[in-house]
Design a protein around this motif. Structure first.
Motif, short mmCIF file in Angstrom:
data_model
loop_
_atom_site.label_atom_id
_atom_site.label_comp_id
_atom_site.label_asym_id
_atom_site.label_seq_id
_atom_site.Cartn_x
_atom_site.Cartn_y
_atom_site.Cartn_z
N GLY A 1 0.63 -1.31 0.01
CA GLY A 1 0.18 0.23 -0.05
C GLY A 1 0.94 1.32 0.05
O GLY A 1 2.20 1.32 0.01
N SER A 2 0.23 2.19 -0.08
CA SER A 2 0.66 3.80 0.08
C SER A 2 -0.43 4.35 0.75
O SER A 2 -1.49 4.15 0.74
N HIS A 3 -0.03 5.72 0.78
CA HIS A 3 -1.03 6.65 1.46
C HIS A 3 -1.99 7.28 0.47
O HIS A 3 -1.40 7.86 -0.61
N GLY A 4 -3.19 7.14 0.52
CA GLY A 4 -4.15 7.83 -0.16
C GLY A 4 -5.59 7.34 -0.12
O GLY A 4 -5.83 6.28 0.51
N ASP A 5 -6.34 7.55 -0.89
CA ASP A 5 -7.72 6.86 -1.16
C ASP A 5 -8.06 6.30 -1.98
O ASP A 5 -9.15 5.87 -2.36
N GLY A 6 -6.99 5.84 -3.15
CA GLY A 6 -7.51 5.01 -4.16
C GLY A 6 -7.29 3.60 -3.88
O GLY A 6 -6.84 3.12 -2.77
N ASP A 7 -7.49 2.82 -4.94
CA ASP A 7 -7.29 1.40 -4.75
C ASP A 7 -5.96 1.11 -4.16
O ASP A 7 -4.85 1.51 -4.90
N GLY A 8 -5.86 0.00 -3.35
CA GLY A 8 -4.22 -0.31 -2.92
C GLY A 8 -3.69 0.78 -2.22
O GLY A 8 -2.49 0.64 -1.65
N GLN A 9 -4.30 1.89 -1.53
CA GLN A 9 -3.90 3.02 -0.88
C GLN A 9 -4.67 2.96 0.52
O GLN A 9 -5.90 2.40 0.67
N LEU A 10 -4.15 3.49 1.54
CA LEU A 10 -4.47 3.44 2.76
C LEU A 10 -4.38 4.64 3.45
O LEU A 10 -3.44 5.53 3.25
N LEU A 11 -5.45 5.11 4.21
CA LEU A 11 -5.52 6.63 4.97
C LEU A 11 -5.18 6.08 6.33
O LEU A 11 -4.49 6.71 7.28
N ASP A 12 -5.73 5.03 7.12
CA ASP A 12 -5.55 4.49 8.50
C ASP A 12 -5.66 3.14 8.65
O ASP A 12 -6.49 2.67 9.22
N PRO A 13 -4.52 2.57 8.22
CA PRO A 13 -4.63 1.05 8.50
C PRO A 13 -4.81 0.65 10.13
O PRO A 13 -3.95 0.63 10.72
N SER A 14 -5.93 0.25 10.17
CA SER A 14 -6.15 0.12 11.82
C SER A 14 -6.42 -1.49 12.10
O SER A 14 -6.66 -1.54 13.38
N GLY A 15 -6.48 -2.46 11.24
CA GLY A 15 -6.58 -3.89 11.84
C GLY A 15 -6.20 -4.64 10.40
O GLY A 15 -6.16 -4.47 9.31
N LEU A 16 -5.49 -5.78 10.95
CA LEU A 16 -4.74 -6.72 10.09
C LEU A 16 -4.98 -8.12 10.57
O LEU A 16 -5.38 -8.70 11.51
N CYS A 17 -5.18 -8.76 9.40
CA CYS A 17 -5.42 -10.51 9.58
C CYS A 17 -4.84 -11.00 8.39
O CYS A 17 -4.76 -10.41 7.07
N VAL A 18 -4.70 -12.19 8.25
CA VAL A 18 -4.24 -13.11 7.17
C VAL A 18 -5.18 -14.03 6.98
O VAL A 18 -5.62 -14.93 7.88
N GLY A 19 -5.55 -14.21 5.54
CA GLY A 19 -6.55 -15.03 4.95
C GLY A 19 -6.04 -16.44 4.93
O GLY A 19 -4.83 -16.62 5.03
N ALA A 20 -6.89 -17.32 4.62
CA ALA A 20 -6.45 -18.74 4.64
C ALA A 20 -5.65 -19.15 3.41
O ALA A 20 -4.87 -20.07 3.51
N ARG A 21 -5.78 -18.18 2.56
CA ARG A 21 -4.79 -18.35 1.33
C ARG A 21 -3.44 -17.42 1.18
O ARG A 21 -2.81 -17.21 0.54
N GLY A 22 -3.18 -16.76 2.61
CA GLY A 22 -2.15 -16.04 2.68
C GLY A 22 -2.23 -14.57 2.32
O GLY A 22 -1.48 -13.85 2.51
N GLU A 23 -3.48 -14.17 1.88
CA GLU A 23 -3.72 -12.88 1.40
C GLU A 23 -3.68 -11.96 2.76
O GLU A 23 -4.10 -12.56 3.95
N ILE A 24 -3.45 -10.75 2.63
CA ILE A 24 -3.56 -9.76 4.00
C ILE A 24 -4.54 -8.88 3.78
O ILE A 24 -4.72 -8.27 2.80
N LEU A 25 -5.50 -9.04 4.78
CA LEU A 25 -6.37 -8.04 5.05
C LEU A 25 -6.42 -6.99 5.75
O LEU A 25 -5.80 -7.19 6.66
#
Length: 125
Positions: A89-113
């Protein structure tokens, strides 16, 4: 000082971000201190300037450490020993961008939410 985001590793270790002291601390299930990853160590591995304030953390099934950065608004991935692997990610409000990454988890296939309080959404990387 300002602990956040406790998360257990597959090995049963407890990871806690400590924003006020710029570190991620690791404890055994009985509460005994094991090790820490400090801001200076993580920054030298990432080779970028500015501050790095670990905000939220989760640990993937492969023991990768995933940590959001309060300053850059990115998510950084480290191996189980704390060595930098990549940024997401990068700072911003577009796809793949983040403003306040406040929660994290890893999905069953290794994807990062990544939950983002400011964007009011969850993105999958």
């Amino acid at each position: 000082k300002n602990p956040r985001s406790p998360a257990f590793s597959p090995e049963g270790e407890l990871f806690v971000t400590d924003m006020g002291n710029g570190r991620v601390q690791v404890f055994r299930e009985d509460g005994a201190f094991v090790r820490e990853f400090r801001r200076q160590h993580m920054m030298s591995l990432m080779r970028f300037g500015g501050s790095f304030v670990p905000c939220h953390v989760c640990v993937a099934p492969d023991s990768s450490i995933i940590c959001s950065d309060f300053v850059s608004k990115k998510v950084h991935v480290f191996d189980g020993e704390g060595r930098f692997v990549r940024s997401i990610g990068s700072h911003g409000d577009g796809d793949g961008q983040l403003l306040d990454p406040s929660g994290l988890c890893v999905g069953a296939r290794g994807e990062i939410l990544v939950a983002d309080d400011e964007r009011n959404d969850v993105q999958v990387f």
